[in-house]
Write a protein that holds these residues in place. Structure first.
Motif, PDB file in Angstrom:
ATOM      1  N   PHE A   5     -20.201 -36.275  -0.342  1.00 31.17           N
ATOM      2  CA  PHE A   5     -20.823 -36.642   0.930  1.00 31.17           C
ATOM      3  C   PHE A   5     -22.309 -36.295   0.922  1.00 31.17           C
ATOM      4  O   PHE A   5     -23.163 -37.103   1.331  1.00 31.17           O
ATOM      5  N   LEU A   6     -22.634 -35.097   0.445  1.00 29.12           N
ATOM      6  CA  LEU A   6     -24.039 -34.691   0.382  1.00 29.12           C
ATOM      7  C   LEU A   6     -24.831 -35.555  -0.582  1.00 29.12           C
ATOM      8  O   LEU A   6     -26.000 -35.868  -0.341  1.00 29.12           O
ATOM      9  N   GLN A   7     -24.186 -35.974  -1.677  1.00 32.96           N
ATOM     10  CA  GLN A   7     -24.846 -36.838  -2.645  1.00 32.96           C
ATOM     11  C   GLN A   7     -25.240 -38.171  -2.001  1.00 32.96           C
ATOM     12  O   GLN A   7     -26.377 -38.631  -2.143  1.00 32.96           O
ATOM     13  N   VAL A   8     -24.307 -38.792  -1.305  1.00 36.12           N
ATOM     14  CA  VAL A   8     -24.589 -40.075  -0.647  1.00 36.12           C
ATOM     15  C   VAL A   8     -25.628 -39.901   0.457  1.00 36.12           C
ATOM     16  O   VAL A   8     -26.541 -40.729   0.613  1.00 36.12           O
ATOM     17  N   LEU A   9     -25.513 -38.817   1.216  1.00 39.20           N
ATOM     18  CA  LEU A   9     -26.465 -38.557   2.300  1.00 39.20           C
ATOM     19  C   LEU A   9     -27.875 -38.369   1.751  1.00 39.20           C
ATOM     20  O   LEU A   9     -28.847 -38.895   2.314  1.00 39.20           O
ATOM     21  N   ALA A  10     -28.005 -37.634   0.648  1.00 39.91           N
ATOM     22  CA  ALA A  10     -29.315 -37.421   0.041  1.00 39.91           C
ATOM     23  C   ALA A  10     -29.905 -38.731  -0.463  1.00 39.91           C
ATOM     24  O   ALA A  10     -31.109 -38.993  -0.315  1.00 39.91           O
ATOM     25  N   LYS A  11     -29.073 -39.569  -1.064  1.00 38.27           N
ATOM     26  CA  LYS A  11     -29.556 -40.874  -1.539  1.00 38.27           C
ATOM     27  C   LYS A  11     -30.044 -41.722  -0.379  1.00 38.27           C
ATOM     28  O   LYS A  11     -31.085 -42.392  -0.472  1.00 38.27           O
ATOM     29  N   ALA A  12     -29.309 -41.708   0.723  1.00 41.50           N
ATOM     30  CA  ALA A  12     -29.687 -42.507   1.889  1.00 41.50           C
ATOM     31  C   ALA A  12     -31.028 -42.064   2.455  1.00 41.50           C
ATOM     32  O   ALA A  12     -31.921 -42.883   2.698  1.00 41.50           O
ATOM     33  N   GLY A  13     -31.183 -40.746   2.670  1.00 40.45           N
ATOM     34  CA  GLY A  13     -32.431 -40.254   3.248  1.00 40.45           C
ATOM     35  C   GLY A  13     -33.629 -40.478   2.358  1.00 40.45           C
ATOM     36  O   GLY A  13     -34.661 -40.998   2.801  1.00 40.45           O
ATOM     37  N   LEU A  14     -33.497 -40.118   1.084  1.00 37.54           N
ATOM     38  CA  LEU A  14     -34.621 -40.268   0.166  1.00 37.54           C
ATOM     39  C   LEU A  14     -34.923 -41.733  -0.097  1.00 37.54           C
ATOM     40  O   LEU A  14     -36.096 -42.133  -0.184  1.00 37.54           O
ATOM     41  N   GLY A  15     -33.873 -42.557  -0.195  1.00 33.57           N
ATOM     42  CA  GLY A  15     -34.089 -43.987  -0.406  1.00 33.57           C
ATOM     43  C   GLY A  15     -34.845 -44.617   0.743  1.00 33.57           C
ATOM     44  O   GLY A  15     -35.781 -45.401   0.537  1.00 33.57           O
ATOM     45  N   GLY A  16     -34.470 -44.282   1.978  1.00 29.99           N
ATOM     46  CA  GLY A  16     -35.178 -44.824   3.131  1.00 29.99           C
ATOM     47  C   GLY A  16     -36.631 -44.410   3.174  1.00 29.99           C
ATOM     48  O   GLY A  16     -37.520 -45.219   3.465  1.00 29.99           O
ATOM     49  N   VAL A  17     -36.895 -43.154   2.842  1.00 29.63           N
ATOM     50  CA  VAL A  17     -38.280 -42.652   2.849  1.00 29.63           C
ATOM     51  C   VAL A  17     -39.132 -43.364   1.798  1.00 29.63           C
ATOM     52  O   VAL A  17     -40.266 -43.796   2.072  1.00 29.63           O
ATOM     53  N   LEU A  18     -38.602 -43.509   0.583  1.00 27.42           N
ATOM     54  CA  LEU A  18     -39.381 -44.151  -0.474  1.00 27.42           C
ATOM     55  C   LEU A  18     -39.623 -45.630  -0.184  1.00 27.42           C
ATOM     56  O   LEU A  18     -40.681 -46.170  -0.535  1.00 27.42           O
ATOM     57  N   VAL A  19     -38.663 -46.291   0.447  1.00 24.49           N
ATOM     58  CA  VAL A  19     -38.876 -47.690   0.842  1.00 24.49           C
ATOM     59  C   VAL A  19     -40.060 -47.788   1.795  1.00 24.49           C
ATOM     60  O   VAL A  19     -40.918 -48.669   1.675  1.00 24.49           O
ATOM     61  N   VAL A  20     -40.124 -46.888   2.759  1.00 28.78           N
ATOM     62  CA  VAL A  20     -41.236 -46.896   3.713  1.00 28.78           C
ATOM     63  C   VAL A  20     -42.558 -46.603   3.009  1.00 28.78           C
ATOM     64  O   VAL A  20     -43.581 -47.246   3.282  1.00 28.78           O
ATOM     65  N   ALA A 175     -32.092 -47.012   3.450  1.00 26.88           N
ATOM     66  CA  ALA A 175     -31.013 -46.031   3.553  1.00 26.88           C
ATOM     67  C   ALA A 175     -29.652 -46.698   3.416  1.00 26.88           C
ATOM     68  O   ALA A 175     -28.748 -46.169   2.757  1.00 26.88           O
ATOM     69  N   GLY A 176     -29.503 -47.876   4.018  1.00 24.35           N
ATOM     70  CA  GLY A 176     -28.235 -48.584   3.937  1.00 24.35           C
ATOM     71  C   GLY A 176     -27.916 -49.037   2.521  1.00 24.35           C
ATOM     72  O   GLY A 176     -26.764 -48.917   2.060  1.00 24.35           O
ATOM     73  N   THR A 177     -28.917 -49.558   1.809  1.00 21.34           N
ATOM     74  CA  THR A 177     -28.698 -49.978   0.425  1.00 21.34           C
ATOM     75  C   THR A 177     -28.353 -48.782  -0.448  1.00 21.34           C
ATOM     76  O   THR A 177     -27.447 -48.841  -1.293  1.00 21.34           O
ATOM     77  N   SER A 178     -29.061 -47.667  -0.261  1.00 20.39           N
ATOM     78  CA  SER A 178     -28.791 -46.455  -1.043  1.00 20.39           C
ATOM     79  C   SER A 178     -27.393 -45.926  -0.765  1.00 20.39           C
ATOM     80  O   SER A 178     -26.686 -45.491  -1.683  1.00 20.39           O
ATOM     81  N   THR A 179     -26.981 -45.958   0.500  1.00 23.37           N
ATOM     82  CA  THR A 179     -25.644 -45.488   0.859  1.00 23.37           C
ATOM     83  C   THR A 179     -24.571 -46.366   0.226  1.00 23.37           C
ATOM     84  O   THR A 179     -23.591 -45.863  -0.358  1.00 23.37           O
ATOM     85  N   THR A 180     -24.750 -47.673   0.322  1.00 25.12           N
ATOM     86  CA  THR A 180     -23.770 -48.603  -0.251  1.00 25.12           C
ATOM     87  C   THR A 180     -23.663 -48.424  -1.754  1.00 25.12           C
ATOM     88  O   THR A 180     -22.558 -48.397  -2.320  1.00 25.12           O
ATOM     89  N   ALA A 181     -24.815 -48.297  -2.418  1.00 29.28           N
ATOM     90  CA  ALA A 181     -24.800 -48.091  -3.866  1.00 29.28           C
ATOM     91  C   ALA A 181     -24.095 -46.798  -4.226  1.00 29.28           C
ATOM     92  O   ALA A 181     -23.323 -46.744  -5.197  1.00 29.28           O
ATOM     93  N   GLY A 182     -24.334 -45.748  -3.444  1.00 33.33           N
ATOM     94  CA  GLY A 182     -23.704 -44.464  -3.714  1.00 33.33           C
ATOM     95  C   GLY A 182     -22.198 -44.505  -3.529  1.00 33.33           C
ATOM     96  O   GLY A 182     -21.439 -43.973  -4.355  1.00 33.33           O
ATOM     97  N   VAL A 183     -21.745 -45.155  -2.466  1.00 32.19           N
ATOM     98  CA  VAL A 183     -20.306 -45.236  -2.199  1.00 32.19           C
ATOM     99  C   VAL A 183     -19.605 -46.071  -3.269  1.00 32.19           C
ATOM    100  O   VAL A 183     -18.532 -45.706  -3.777  1.00 32.19           O
ATOM    101  N   ILE A 184     -20.212 -47.194  -3.637  1.00 27.99           N
ATOM    102  CA  ILE A 184     -19.600 -48.054  -4.659  1.00 27.99           C
ATOM    103  C   ILE A 184     -19.578 -47.348  -6.007  1.00 27.99           C
ATOM    104  O   ILE A 184     -18.612 -47.474  -6.777  1.00 27.99           O
TER     105      ILE A 184
END
Length: 282
Positions: A5-20, A175-184
């Motif tokens: 869970f923490l792995q996916v959450l970290a990917k989502a947060g960091l992915g969203g920030v880097l996209v911005v 964040a959504g793309t990072s989360t989806t990639a992490g879950v898959i």
């Protein structure tokens, strides 16, 4: 369970920030085709791979890069299809319809990428990506457009023109793309999950926002420029697949970033030098 869970959450947060971050920089650039290169920046990939290395190790990151190479080929196909689809069906429907090209090309390329990169044939993968980009780059000029070299500009003041809502949308897409990639990746393995590290969700968001605020012609130019950045993603992924777990991880992150910049910006530079770097008349 909590670690995943923490792995996916970290990917989502960091992915969203880097996209911005990449989006803010792209906002300052002109012409739009030049800015479009950064619509295919490896923001989600960098975030996801960093977290993967910390939680799972470099070998798993290398496997994710194998899948990413296939997704990046699909990204190039998407960028080639999107301008025509947007011209025919409108910005939102056209950009969405072009996702079929990403899916088909990625599905076809996954076994090839696994065979080539799994066997360490890095040079062959880079060459194949180069041929794909060579086919894409001459097509960046719109029909009837004069061949010229537009001045390349960076205007930081343009960032103030963007609306906070636009940054929020890009963050959520990242964040959504990072989360989806992490879950898959957790469910189907790092190679399949890795394909989404080169899913054009951020470009899709950018195209719809640009079309709404600057017009459809500018959105089509954004997609044409992103074709060069997508080639950079192929270089990024092939380099990562060949080096993660073989050399120090810090060096790998430097190498993959340089590979993206050289391939992506180099392709745009070649198109610009050939007189195909200008935006279409609008």
């Amino acid at each position: 369970m909590w670690a995943e869970f923490l792995q996916v959450l970290a990917k989502a947060g960091l992915g969203g920030v880097l996209v911005v971050v990449f989006s803010v920089f792209a906002e300052t650039l002109s012409p739009k085709r030049f800015a479009g290169v950064f619509a295919a920046a490896p923001s989600v990939a960098l975030a996801s791979l960093l977290v993967t290395v910390l939680f799972k190790g470099a070998r798993e990151a290398g496997s994710a890069c194998t899948g990413m190479a296939a997704g990046a080929v699909g990204f190039v196909v998407y960028c080639l299809l999107a301008p025509g689809a947007m011209r025919r069906w409108g910005s939102l429907r056209g950009a969405g319809a072009a996702l079929g090209g990403w899916l088909a090309a990625t599905a076809v390329t996954v076994p090839l990428a696994a065979a080539m990169l799994g066997g360490g044939k890095l040079a062959a993968a880079m060459l194949g990506g180069g041929k794909l980009a060579a086919a894409a780059a001459p097509g960046t000029a719109a029909a009837g457009e004069s061949r010229r070299r537009p001045p390349l500009r960076c205007q930081p003041g343009k960032v103030r023109e963007a609306k906070p809502k636009d940054w929020l949308i890009r963050f959520l897409f990242g964040a959504g793309t990072s989360t989806t990639a992490g879950v898959i990746a957790l469910a189907a393995g790092p190679v399949i999950g890795g394909t989404l590290l080169a899913f054009p969700a951020i470009l899709l968001a950018s195209l719809t926002l640009v079309a709404k605020e600057d017009g459809r012609a500018q959105a089509r130019d954004d997609a044409r420029g992103a074709a060069a950045g997508a080639l950079g993603l192929i270089g990024f992924a092939a380099t990562g697949a060949g080096t993660y777990g073989r050399i120090p991880t810090v060096a790998v992150f430097g190498l993959v970033t340089v590979a993206w910049a050289v391939a992506g910006l180099g392709t745009y530079a070649a198109a610009w030098a050939a007189g195909a770097g200008a935006d279409e008349p609008h």
